[in-house]
Design a protein around this motif. Structure first.
Motif, mmCIF file in Angstrom:
data_model
loop_
_atom_site.group_PDB
_atom_site.id
_atom_site.type_symbol
_atom_site.label_atom_id
_atom_site.label_comp_id
_atom_site.label_asym_id
_atom_site.label_seq_id
_atom_site.Cartn_x
_atom_site.Cartn_y
_atom_site.Cartn_z
ATOM 1 N N ALA A 1 25.857 -12.320 -38.834
ATOM 2 C CA ALA A 1 25.905 -11.496 -40.052
ATOM 3 C C ALA A 1 25.443 -12.284 -41.276
ATOM 4 O O ALA A 1 24.830 -11.732 -42.202
ATOM 5 C CB ALA A 1 27.304 -10.962 -40.265
ATOM 6 N N GLN B 1 21.734 -12.511 -41.049
ATOM 7 C CA GLN B 1 21.196 -11.179 -41.378
ATOM 8 C C GLN B 1 21.123 -11.014 -42.892
ATOM 9 O O GLN B 1 20.196 -10.392 -43.419
ATOM 10 C CB GLN B 1 22.099 -10.081 -40.807
ATOM 11 C CG GLN B 1 21.795 -9.715 -39.393
ATOM 12 C CD GLN B 1 22.664 -8.564 -38.909
ATOM 13 O OE1 GLN B 1 23.540 -8.062 -39.627
ATOM 14 N NE2 GLN B 1 22.452 -8.151 -37.680
ATOM 15 N N GLU C 1 17.982 -12.390 -44.240
ATOM 16 C CA GLU C 1 16.839 -11.475 -44.047
ATOM 17 C C GLU C 1 16.902 -10.325 -45.050
ATOM 18 O O GLU C 1 15.926 -10.031 -45.739
ATOM 19 C CB GLU C 1 16.860 -10.907 -42.622
ATOM 20 C CG GLU C 1 15.713 -9.919 -42.377
ATOM 21 C CD GLU C 1 15.734 -9.304 -40.982
ATOM 22 O OE1 GLU C 1 16.436 -9.829 -40.091
ATOM 23 O OE2 GLU C 1 15.015 -8.316 -40.777
ATOM 24 N N GLU D 1 13.511 -11.000 -32.520
ATOM 25 C CA GLU D 1 13.214 -9.865 -33.373
ATOM 26 C C GLU D 1 14.167 -9.821 -34.567
ATOM 27 O O GLU D 1 13.740 -9.617 -35.706
ATOM 28 C CB GLU D 1 13.307 -8.573 -32.557
ATOM 29 C CG GLU D 1 13.055 -7.306 -33.349
ATOM 30 C CD GLU D 1 11.696 -7.279 -34.019
ATOM 31 O OE1 GLU D 1 10.716 -7.755 -33.400
ATOM 32 O OE2 GLU D 1 11.619 -6.803 -35.157
ATOM 33 N N MET D 2 15.480 -9.962 -34.339
ATOM 34 C CA MET D 2 16.450 -9.894 -35.440
ATOM 35 C C MET D 2 17.706 -10.667 -35.044
ATOM 36 O O MET D 2 17.883 -11.031 -33.885
ATOM 37 C CB MET D 2 16.807 -8.439 -35.758
ATOM 38 C CG MET D 2 17.379 -7.665 -34.602
ATOM 39 S SD MET D 2 17.846 -5.999 -35.076
ATOM 40 C CE MET D 2 19.580 -6.199 -35.408
ATOM 41 N N PHE D 3 18.564 -10.875 -36.056
ATOM 42 C CA PHE D 3 19.845 -11.532 -35.789
ATOM 43 C C PHE D 3 20.848 -10.460 -35.372
ATOM 44 O O PHE D 3 20.861 -9.359 -35.918
ATOM 45 C CB PHE D 3 20.355 -12.229 -37.051
ATOM 46 C CG PHE D 3 19.473 -13.357 -37.501
ATOM 47 C CD1 PHE D 3 18.621 -13.181 -38.584
ATOM 48 C CD2 PHE D 3 19.480 -14.575 -36.850
ATOM 49 C CE1 PHE D 3 17.805 -14.214 -39.004
ATOM 50 C CE2 PHE D 3 18.657 -15.615 -37.269
ATOM 51 C CZ PHE D 3 17.810 -15.433 -38.343
ATOM 52 N N LEU D 4 21.691 -10.804 -34.416
ATOM 53 C CA LEU D 4 22.768 -9.892 -34.017
ATOM 54 C C LEU D 4 24.025 -10.300 -34.766
ATOM 55 O O LEU D 4 24.375 -11.491 -34.787
ATOM 56 C CB LEU D 4 22.984 -9.970 -32.502
ATOM 57 C CG LEU D 4 21.757 -9.556 -31.683
ATOM 58 C CD1 LEU D 4 22.021 -9.743 -30.192
ATOM 59 C CD2 LEU D 4 21.374 -8.122 -31.981
ATOM 60 N N SER D 5 24.686 -9.306 -35.343
ATOM 61 C CA SER D 5 25.785 -9.569 -36.288
ATOM 62 C C SER D 5 26.851 -10.472 -35.706
ATOM 63 O O SER D 5 27.336 -11.389 -36.367
ATOM 64 C CB SER D 5 26.453 -8.258 -36.694
ATOM 65 O OG SER D 5 25.508 -7.365 -37.173
ATOM 66 N N ASN D 6 27.248 -10.190 -34.483
ATOM 67 C CA ASN D 6 28.403 -10.896 -33.921
ATOM 68 C C ASN D 6 28.026 -12.072 -33.043
ATOM 69 O O ASN D 6 28.873 -12.695 -32.418
ATOM 70 C CB ASN D 6 29.253 -9.926 -33.104
ATOM 71 C CG ASN D 6 29.784 -8.837 -33.984
ATOM 72 O OD1 ASN D 6 30.341 -9.102 -35.047
ATOM 73 N ND2 ASN D 6 29.586 -7.591 -33.594
ATOM 74 N N LYS E 1 28.244 -3.990 -43.129
ATOM 75 C CA LYS E 1 28.718 -4.337 -41.793
ATOM 76 C C LYS E 1 30.211 -4.063 -41.633
ATOM 77 O O LYS E 1 30.643 -3.481 -40.655
ATOM 78 C CB LYS E 1 28.502 -5.838 -41.527
ATOM 79 C CG LYS E 1 27.081 -6.258 -41.538
ATOM 80 C CD LYS E 1 26.478 -6.144 -40.155
ATOM 81 C CE LYS E 1 24.978 -6.316 -40.263
ATOM 82 N NZ LYS E 1 24.247 -5.385 -39.494
ATOM 83 N N TYR E 2 30.988 -4.543 -42.597
ATOM 84 C CA TYR E 2 32.434 -4.481 -42.449
ATOM 85 C C TYR E 2 33.034 -3.288 -43.184
ATOM 86 O O TYR E 2 34.169 -2.894 -42.920
ATOM 87 C CB TYR E 2 33.077 -5.797 -42.931
ATOM 88 C CG TYR E 2 32.595 -6.986 -42.127
ATOM 89 C CD1 TYR E 2 31.600 -7.817 -42.615
ATOM 90 C CD2 TYR E 2 33.134 -7.249 -40.864
ATOM 91 C CE1 TYR E 2 31.158 -8.896 -41.874
ATOM 92 C CE2 TYR E 2 32.686 -8.327 -40.122
ATOM 93 C CZ TYR E 2 31.682 -9.145 -40.630
ATOM 94 O OH TYR E 2 31.238 -10.202 -39.892
#
Lengths: 800, 180
Positions: free
Chosen positions: B4, B7, B10, B34-39, B81-82
């Motif tokens: 996160a 992210q 980005e 491709e992208m960051f995963l939050s967890n 996110k949260y």
């Protein structure tokens, strides 16, 4: 527990912040601070007023029932929140206080409900897993959101790349490792007329012939084994009449365990068609060049062989007892022969240069000697014209250089000869100087200044071009092929040098030549000895084995060498030469290349096989003139080679270079007696076929030589005609060609020009076995005329 | 560092500059997915590489990148996110910060591969708190600075943050004075 002790109540509040108690009348007496956040006014309110009992479903809500429900899980709903939010609790009976204690917490299923309850996470005790559950729910949501976002991005990318692939003009495809198609873009499917539905059950090998698919499979293996990164192949599609594909292919990783191939292909039919056309044109051009070279080689041979005979015999005659008139005529013949040789050499040289076949060789030579000899060669011409020829050196020029002396000679001869040609009176001055480039590298600068007619600026542009002469209006005034300066220029270029000209009409011209040379540190004594030997007369005591099949050439060469004191033994072919070599000891072998039974190349190879003869000097004599021929001769064992026609001095010089010095003696006079003049009786010419004029001309009407030549021919000609017939029946075209080749000079001596050409025709036709019938016709004609020819020869002999 | 935060880098770059700038920064940092995963936990070094790459590509000072990132994380990425979870951390700035230690204590249970920082908070007087930031990672002082500013803005509570001690300058941990 719940007394007025603040420590215990405080502790209980922290642990169970959502507790509440009801009395025996179900009135809420006490509540935890977090529950009071949800509803601040619930103290003193009835339980039934605040909560709805959801579970247990069937339950009579009274004190007595509650007391019996200890340990049960109750689900209550907040009435003030429309019963939409639940409260889970456990009942504990406080008998002494006559109260019932509810401990629990709101059952929150999503974070938004917290806001509705007026709560935050801090209102829950650390032991309450509600917060952990809410956070887990949130984490789960975040994971789902991430997946949705990832899918969205991938979809955008997939659309983008799909669009690129589908809109590309090329064929884009993928296969598995076995070559089964896993994908092909629309362009490819249409271009190859494939059935889209059946694509995934097709294999690439179905589109091409097996030799191409095998090649692609091999490339695929190389890709898999990482021997290459990309493979490129071209192949025709078998389902089309004419469709060629050029394909780039790479290995791709599909996932951790799987690989496949992907490729981009395009229609290259046009390119292949052009290549075929170009190849065809190239082959035509090569064939034309080959034909040209063969033609020139043949012509060179055709012209050089008789010319060799002429020059040799002329020299022999000049050495014999002749009167002044004969000497004058013979000198004219020599001069004409030499001029003709120059013309032939010019034509052949320019042809060789254009074909890139002329190489500049590197041998040690004395530049001063070269210039001196040039001056001697041209001084007569200068004297004849009344032009003064000067030569001067500026500075101390290194004497011995590494280079191609004959070619330097040729350059200077052409340029100085040219200057003399265009100078009617006055001077031609040659100046030579040098410039040091490094320790062993210099530039030789030669300028040739004349007081000739000069060259106009317009004509200067074309002066170095082929056939360009200064005076185009009267190009017969100045004899010559017009190739001299062109050849000189090209030779200068091959040397890596430069040639320039300055000129003024009516004043004269200055030609400046600049050539790079390496200075020699070699054994100057060798060069000196060679020069001395060449300049001296005599090959006295030199034992020569001459392998030559042409009787005329035999005669000329034997006489030339014998006159110089050499002892000459004759072999008519390579096999005989080998036999004689075993029996005798020779200082040098002169080997003609084109001979029957065993040619010169084979004979030389055989000689070199025997270690006894590894150092035996062999001079190859050949009528073919090319760098290839020189190479052939040397590669087959010759020490040196001499091209026909050769000057006697060239032959002597070559032999003397090859053979250790022998004692010198005076020139042995020629034993050819030139007797009375023989007048050619034209009336005795038989018919259209025989014509002995060339024989008389060649021998300068020498009766003795005419007689011996005719007698020889009465033996040789029938033999040759018989052999031609025999080999025709055996269909041995190679032998037919060889016999025709050696017979050519003889035919030219006694037949008309027209009939003499039949033997040339046989030689050319024998190149191709398809020409059998034509060859047979000519040989049959020869056979039929044989007796007539012999009669004609006999008749001619009778007249002598 | 959990995804996160990366992210947030980005999102910050894309919103402040553009997609192309982010692609350049991503390329320079060496991140190829491709992208960051939050967890998902990512190496801490990657976050630092992203910050340095941002400096190299945009010219922003590293300190400013970190401050902007901290603030952005709270106000944008955190909220996105949260969501309610973040806002339910307290009824106001003071409560939220006071309960930060407890919040991170619970968070630790959800991400076993991540070692979250620890906070110690002490209210010294009305309108002032001392925040002690303990972390295994060095160099995130200005990120925490930005987080605090962001939290203040989330609760519409203007605050001032003063860095009293810095681990990078030899202190045991970072200490902030929060005035609100």
């Amino acid at each position: 527990m719940l007394d007025s002790n603040n420590f215990s109540r405080s502790l209980f509040n922290k642990t169970f912040p959502f507790f509440f108690t009801v009395d025996y009348q179900l009135v809420i007496r006490d509540a935890g601070k977090s529950l009071l956040k949800v509803r601040a006014d619930l103290i003193q309110k009835s339980l039934k007023e605040v909560f709805e009992v959801v579970r247990p479903g069937v339950f009579e809500l009274n004190y007595k029932s509650l007391c019996k429900s200890e340990g049960k899980v109750f689900l209550l709903s907040f009435k003030h929140l429309n019963n939409e939010v639940l409260f889970k609790a456990q009942v504990i009976v406080l008998e002494k206080e006559r109260r019932v204690l509810f401990v629990g917490s709101p059952f929150v299923r999503e974070l938004e409900e917290l806001q509705r309850l007026n709560l935050n996470l801090n209102h829950f005790s650390i032991s309450d897993s509600t917060v952990d559950m809410l956070q887990l729910l949130q984490v789960n949501k975040m994971v789902n959101d991430d997946m949705k976002e990832l899918n969205r991005r991938l979809k955008i990318k997939e659309e983008k790349y799909r669009s690129l692939i589908e809109e590309a003009k090329e064929i884009i495809f993928t296969t598995d490792l076995n070559g089964n198609f896993t994908y092909m873009n629309e362009v490819g499917i249409k271009a190859l007329c494939l059935d889209e539905e059946k694509l995934l059950s097709s294999n690439f090998s179905e589109l091409m012939a097996s030799k191409y698919s095998e090649n692609i499979k091999a490339k695929g293996l190389d890709l898999l084994n990482k021997k290459i990164e990309v493979s490129y192949v071209e192949f025709p599609i078998i389902t089309f009449d004419n469709l060629w594909i050029g394909q780039n292919m790479t290995l791709v990783k599909i996932d951790e365990k799987r690989y496949g191939f992907q490729g981009i292909a395009r229609d290259i039919t046009e390119k292949i068609t052009y290549e075929k056309v170009i190849l065809g044109e190239k082959e035509k051009a090569q064939s034309a060049t080959k034909e040209k070279s063969r033609f020139l080689a043949n012509m060179s041979h055709e012209i050089r062989t008789p010319l060799n005979g002429i020059m040799g015999l002329t020299n022999l005659l000049l050495d014999s007892e002749i009167n002044e008139k004969q000497k004058k005529y013979l000198s004219a013949i020599t001069s004409s022969s030499e001029t003709l040789m120059v013309v032939i050499n010019d034509i052949l040289d320019i042809s060789k240069i254009e074909a890139g076949k002329l190489k500049i060789s590197k041998h040690m030579f004395n530049i001063k000697t070269c210039i001196t000899q040039l001056m001697e060669m041209l001084s007569a011409k200068a004297l004849e014209k009344g032009v003064q020829l000067f030569y001067k050196e500026e500075g101390l020029i290194p004497e011995f250089l590494i280079g191609d002396e004959p070619r330097l000679n040729q350059i200077l001869y052409n340029v100085v000869g040219n200057a003399l040609k265009f100078t009617e009176n006055g001077t031609v001055e040659i100046t030579i100087l040098h410039e040091v480039i490094s320790d062993d590298l210099i530039k030789i600068k030669i300028s040739v200044k004349d007081s000739g007619i000069g060259i106009s600026p317009e004509k200067l542009k074309h002066i170095f071009k082929a056939f360009g002469q200064v005076d185009e209006n009267d190009n017969r005034k100045f004899q010559g092929t017009g190739l001299g300066l062109t050849i000189a220029t090209k030779l200068v270029d091959l040397h890596g040098g430069k040639i320039e000209v300055e000129s003024e009409v009516g004043v004269g011209s200055i030609f400046s030549i600049c050539l790079p040379y390496q200075v020699s540190n070699g054994d100057k004594s060798i060069v000196q000895r060679v020069e001395n030997d060449i300049n001296s007369d005599g090959l006295k005591g030199v034992k020569v084995l001459l392998a030559e099949d042409n009787p005329v050439n035999q005669m000329v060469t034997v006489d030339l060498l014998s006159n110089k004191g050499a002892e000459v033994d004759l072999a008519e072919n390579g096999k005989v030469a080998l036999e004689k070599l075993v029996l005798g000891a020779y200082d040098v072998v002169l080997m003609d290349m084109q001979m029957p039974i065993m040619d010169g190349y084979s004979a030389m190879r055989e000689i070199r096989l025997d270690s006894k003869y590894k150092d035996l000097p062999i001079l190859a004599l050949t009528a073919h003139v090319s760098a290839q021929e020189e190479s052939n001769c040397i590669n087959n064992g010759a020490n040196d080679y001499l091209s026909k026609p050769f000057k006697p001095s060239e032959l002597f010089a070559k032999i003397q270079l090859l053979v250790p010095k022998k004692d010198q003696s005076e020139t042995v006079e020629s034993n050819i007696n030139s007797n009375q003049e023989i007048t050619m009786n034209k009336d005795n010419l038989s018919d259209n076929v025989c014509d002995f004029a060339m024989l008389y001309e060649f021998t300068n009407n020498n009766k003795s030589i005419v007689e011996s030549t005719l007698k020889l021919l009465t033996t040789i000609l029938p033999k040759d005609i018989k052999e031609l017939g025999q080999h025709l029946s055996l269909r041995d075209f190679k032998r037919i060609k060889a016999i025709a080749h050696r017979s050519k000079p003889n035919f030219k001596l006694i037949f008309t020009e027209e009939y003499a050409s039949v033997i040339v025709s046989i030689e050319q036709l024998a190149e191709d076995s398809e020409n059998y019938n034509q060859i047979a016709k000519i040989i049959s004609d020869l056979e039929q005329k044989e007796s007539y020819i012999l009669s004609a020869i006999d008749h001619e002999l009778s007249l002598l | 560092m959990h995804g996160a935060v990366n992210q947030a880098v980005e999102d910050l770059i894309v919103s402040k500059f553009d997609e192309n700038t982010w692609l350049k920064i991503k390329k320079e940092s060496g991140f190829t997915e491709e992208m960051f995963l939050s967890n998902e936990p990512y190496p801490d070094q990657l976050t630092f590489d992203l910050v340095v790459a941002t400096h190299n590509v945009t010219g922003m000072e590293v300190e400013d990148v970190l401050k902007a990132l901290g603030e952005y994380w709270v106000l944008e990425t955190g909220v996105k996110k949260y969501g309610a979870l973040l806002k339910s951390g307290g009824d106001g700035f003071e409560e939220f910060v006071m309960y930060l230690p407890k919040f991170h204590g619970r968070v630790m249970l959800l991400y076993p591969n991540i070692i979250p920082p620890e906070f110690e908070v002490e209210k010294t007087m009305e309108g002032k708190m001392i925040l002690q930031y303990h972390s295994q990672r060095d160099g995130l002082t200005m990120f925490v600075y930005g987080l605090m500013i962001g939290i203040g803005k989330m609760f519409d509570h203007p605050i001032e943050v003063e860095v009293i001690n810095e681990k990078l300058k030899g202190s045991n941990n970072d200490t902030f004075l929060l005035k609100y």
